[in-house]
Design a protein around this motif. Structure first.
Motif, mmCIF file in Angstrom:
data_model
loop_
_atom_site.group_PDB
_atom_site.id
_atom_site.type_symbol
_atom_site.label_atom_id
_atom_site.label_comp_id
_atom_site.label_asym_id
_atom_site.label_seq_id
_atom_site.Cartn_x
_atom_site.Cartn_y
_atom_site.Cartn_z
ATOM 1 N N THR A 1 0.747 -1.147 -0.060
ATOM 2 C CA THR A 1 0.111 -0.011 -0.064
ATOM 3 C C THR A 1 0.811 1.167 -0.050
ATOM 4 O O THR A 1 1.533 1.363 0.815
ATOM 5 N N GLY A 2 0.733 1.928 -0.961
ATOM 6 C CA GLY A 2 1.726 3.352 -1.084
ATOM 7 C C GLY A 2 1.026 4.442 -0.513
ATOM 8 O O GLY A 2 -0.072 4.410 0.013
ATOM 9 N N ALA A 3 1.893 5.512 -0.089
ATOM 10 C CA ALA A 3 1.495 6.933 0.413
ATOM 11 C C ALA A 3 0.270 7.476 -0.189
ATOM 12 O O ALA A 3 -0.310 8.148 0.347
ATOM 13 N N ASP A 4 0.266 7.029 -1.424
ATOM 14 C CA ASP A 4 -0.770 7.567 -2.314
ATOM 15 C C ASP A 4 -2.421 6.980 -2.138
ATOM 16 O O ASP A 4 -3.379 7.517 -2.809
ATOM 17 N N GLY A 5 -2.203 5.792 -1.015
ATOM 18 C CA GLY A 5 -3.314 5.334 -0.864
ATOM 19 C C GLY A 5 -3.672 3.860 -1.998
ATOM 20 O O GLY A 5 -4.635 3.303 -1.824
ATOM 21 N N ASN A 6 -2.941 4.010 -3.226
ATOM 22 C CA ASN A 6 -3.050 2.699 -3.999
ATOM 23 C C ASN A 6 -2.389 1.514 -3.428
ATOM 24 O O ASN A 6 -1.394 1.569 -2.962
ATOM 25 N N ARG A 7 -2.732 0.245 -4.336
ATOM 26 C CA ARG A 7 -2.236 -0.984 -3.920
ATOM 27 C C ARG A 7 -1.133 -1.061 -5.047
ATOM 28 O O ARG A 7 -1.729 -1.136 -6.262
ATOM 29 N N TYR A 8 0.056 -1.811 -4.816
ATOM 30 C CA TYR A 8 0.999 -2.055 -5.965
ATOM 31 C C TYR A 8 1.307 -3.640 -5.708
ATOM 32 O O TYR A 8 1.614 -3.954 -4.717
ATOM 33 N N THR A 9 1.550 -4.260 -6.805
ATOM 34 C CA THR A 9 1.828 -5.625 -6.690
ATOM 35 C C THR A 9 3.513 -5.652 -6.972
ATOM 36 O O THR A 9 4.095 -4.605 -7.431
ATOM 37 N N PHE A 10 4.171 -6.534 -6.470
ATOM 38 C CA PHE A 10 5.566 -6.640 -6.693
ATOM 39 C C PHE A 10 5.997 -8.325 -6.610
ATOM 40 O O PHE A 10 5.114 -9.008 -5.936
ATOM 41 N N THR A 11 7.027 -8.536 -7.092
ATOM 42 C CA THR A 11 7.868 -9.969 -7.072
ATOM 43 C C THR A 11 8.990 -9.929 -6.490
ATOM 44 O O THR A 11 9.667 -9.000 -6.258
ATOM 45 N N ARG A 12 9.529 -11.071 -6.179
ATOM 46 C CA ARG A 12 10.984 -11.337 -5.861
ATOM 47 C C ARG A 12 12.085 -10.612 -6.764
ATOM 48 O O ARG A 12 12.752 -9.999 -6.165
ATOM 49 N N GLU A 13 11.769 -10.210 -7.870
ATOM 50 C CA GLU A 13 12.637 -9.773 -8.781
ATOM 51 C C GLU A 13 12.679 -8.121 -8.826
ATOM 52 O O GLU A 13 13.721 -7.504 -9.008
ATOM 53 N N ASN A 14 11.512 -7.685 -7.831
ATOM 54 C CA ASN A 14 11.718 -6.221 -7.672
ATOM 55 C C ASN A 14 12.315 -5.825 -6.648
ATOM 56 O O ASN A 14 12.176 -4.662 -6.301
ATOM 57 N N LEU A 15 12.831 -6.646 -5.768
ATOM 58 C CA LEU A 15 13.567 -6.560 -4.492
ATOM 59 C C LEU A 15 14.849 -6.004 -4.801
ATOM 60 O O LEU A 15 15.672 -6.671 -5.334
ATOM 61 N N ARG A 16 15.339 -4.850 -4.308
ATOM 62 C CA ARG A 16 16.647 -4.480 -4.366
ATOM 63 C C ARG A 16 17.677 -5.532 -3.723
ATOM 64 O O ARG A 16 18.610 -5.612 -4.263
ATOM 65 N N ARG A 17 17.297 -5.818 -2.617
ATOM 66 C CA ARG A 17 18.203 -7.028 -1.789
ATOM 67 C C ARG A 17 17.338 -7.814 -1.275
ATOM 68 O O ARG A 17 15.996 -7.817 -0.975
ATOM 69 N N GLN A 18 17.688 -9.281 -1.111
ATOM 70 C CA GLN A 18 16.991 -10.218 -0.861
ATOM 71 C C GLN A 18 16.716 -10.173 0.734
ATOM 72 O O GLN A 18 17.676 -10.727 1.532
ATOM 73 N N THR A 19 15.598 -9.479 1.372
ATOM 74 C CA THR A 19 15.384 -9.535 2.823
ATOM 75 C C THR A 19 13.967 -9.903 3.190
ATOM 76 O O THR A 19 13.091 -9.969 2.193
ATOM 77 N N ALA A 20 13.903 -10.370 4.234
ATOM 78 C CA ALA A 20 12.653 -10.881 4.788
ATOM 79 C C ALA A 20 11.583 -9.717 4.848
ATOM 80 O O ALA A 20 11.754 -8.611 5.527
ATOM 81 N N LEU A 21 10.257 -9.699 4.176
ATOM 82 C CA LEU A 21 9.463 -8.442 4.326
ATOM 83 C C LEU A 21 8.131 -9.139 4.848
ATOM 84 O O LEU A 21 7.432 -9.957 4.156
ATOM 85 N N THR A 22 7.958 -8.892 5.991
ATOM 86 C CA THR A 22 6.671 -9.365 6.694
ATOM 87 C C THR A 22 5.405 -8.332 6.533
ATOM 88 O O THR A 22 5.947 -7.105 6.179
ATOM 89 N N MET A 23 4.310 -8.600 7.056
ATOM 90 C CA MET A 23 3.154 -7.650 6.858
ATOM 91 C C MET A 23 3.521 -6.352 7.738
ATOM 92 O O MET A 23 3.930 -6.476 8.903
ATOM 93 N N GLY A 24 3.275 -5.154 7.226
ATOM 94 C CA GLY A 24 3.515 -4.070 7.995
ATOM 95 C C GLY A 24 4.892 -3.509 7.763
ATOM 96 O O GLY A 24 5.181 -2.268 8.411
ATOM 97 N N THR A 25 5.831 -3.963 7.189
ATOM 98 C CA THR A 25 7.165 -3.618 7.068
ATOM 99 C C THR A 25 7.184 -2.273 6.326
ATOM 100 O O THR A 25 6.442 -2.265 4.977
#
Length: 234
Positions: A18-42
């Motif tokens: 959820t972006g600061a503009d209120g819209n929802r965006y999808t992302f995949t593992r390839e879109n991560l700058r670094r391989q880190t664990a992303l939990t809900m609310g990060t």
């Protein structure tokens, strides 16, 4: 842009922000700058584009120098900054679009915010609210065309009612993408793949199958396409 992780499946390598503009965006593992664990609310930073988040990275993991400075500061001075992560966990939720208060709101949101949205989920009420006002709008458009053709005398000769046919075709083209997106999101809400929308290409039976899917209640848990839609009791 800043945002907050709504969901991320490590096995599927797919998630939502959820972006600061209120819209929802999808992302995949390839879109991560670094391989880190992303939990809900990060809390994360990302580059938005076409409904997708790119170059995603955790804000907390992006500033090791600042973390070291905080750890070296006195305990009483570090108490105030320590509250920041808890605030960041709720970043963007207050700006998330509110749930429409009536069925018209679902139709209008489908034609505006969700015009080209094939991600996320659509509850049963949202789907049928859109269908109701789509049908009403179609009748109004066709009525205007029939009235115009009648006044022009197009029904008094062998010519086709050009205005009616033209308005009908324009309306169908203008609402094709939001209608298709609504079907896809309704399928996602049931935990099904959106590609099942192709069943509508099967004469007669395909439309009946989609109708059955549209009548099934919301899946009462988070799935790979997002959390349970707002307003649904689980």
């Amino acid at each position: 842009m800043r945002g907050e992780v709504l969901h991320y499946d490590e096995d599927q390598g797919f998630g939502f922000i959820t972006g600061a503009d209120g819209n929802r965006y999808t992302f995949t593992r390839e879109n991560l700058r670094r391989q880190t664990a992303l939990t809900m609310g990060t809390a994360v930073e990302f580059q938005p584009g076409g409904g997708q988040a790119r170059d995603v990275f955790s804000i907390a993991a992006a500033s090791p120098v600042a973390d070291a400075a905080l750890s070296a500061a006195p305990a009483h001075a570090a108490a105030a900054p320590a509250a920041a992560p808890s605030q960041a966990r709720h970043f963007g939720r207050s700006s998330e679009p509110a749930e429409p208060s009536d069925l018209w709101g679902y139709f209008w949101r489908g034609l505006t915010q969700n015009y080209f949205n094939f991600a996320g989920r659509a509850r049963r009420k949202e789907y049928w609210g859109y269908c109701l006002f789509w049908t009403i709008a179609l009748l109004v458009v066709v009525g205007i065309g029939v009235f115009a053709d009648f006044e022009m005398g197009n029904f008094d000769n062998a010519e086709i009612p050009a205005v009616t046919v033209g308005l009908f075709g324009v309306f169908l083209l203008a609402t094709f993408l939001p209608g298709l997106g609504m079907i896809v999101r309704r399928l996602h809400d049931l935990g099904l793949t959106g590609w099942l929308c192709l069943l509508i290409l099967i004469p007669t039976f395909g439309s009946l199958i989609i109708l059955v899917f549209a009548l099934i209640p919301t899946q009462g848990r988070e799935n790979q396409w997002g959390p349970v839609p707002a307003g649904v009791s689980t």
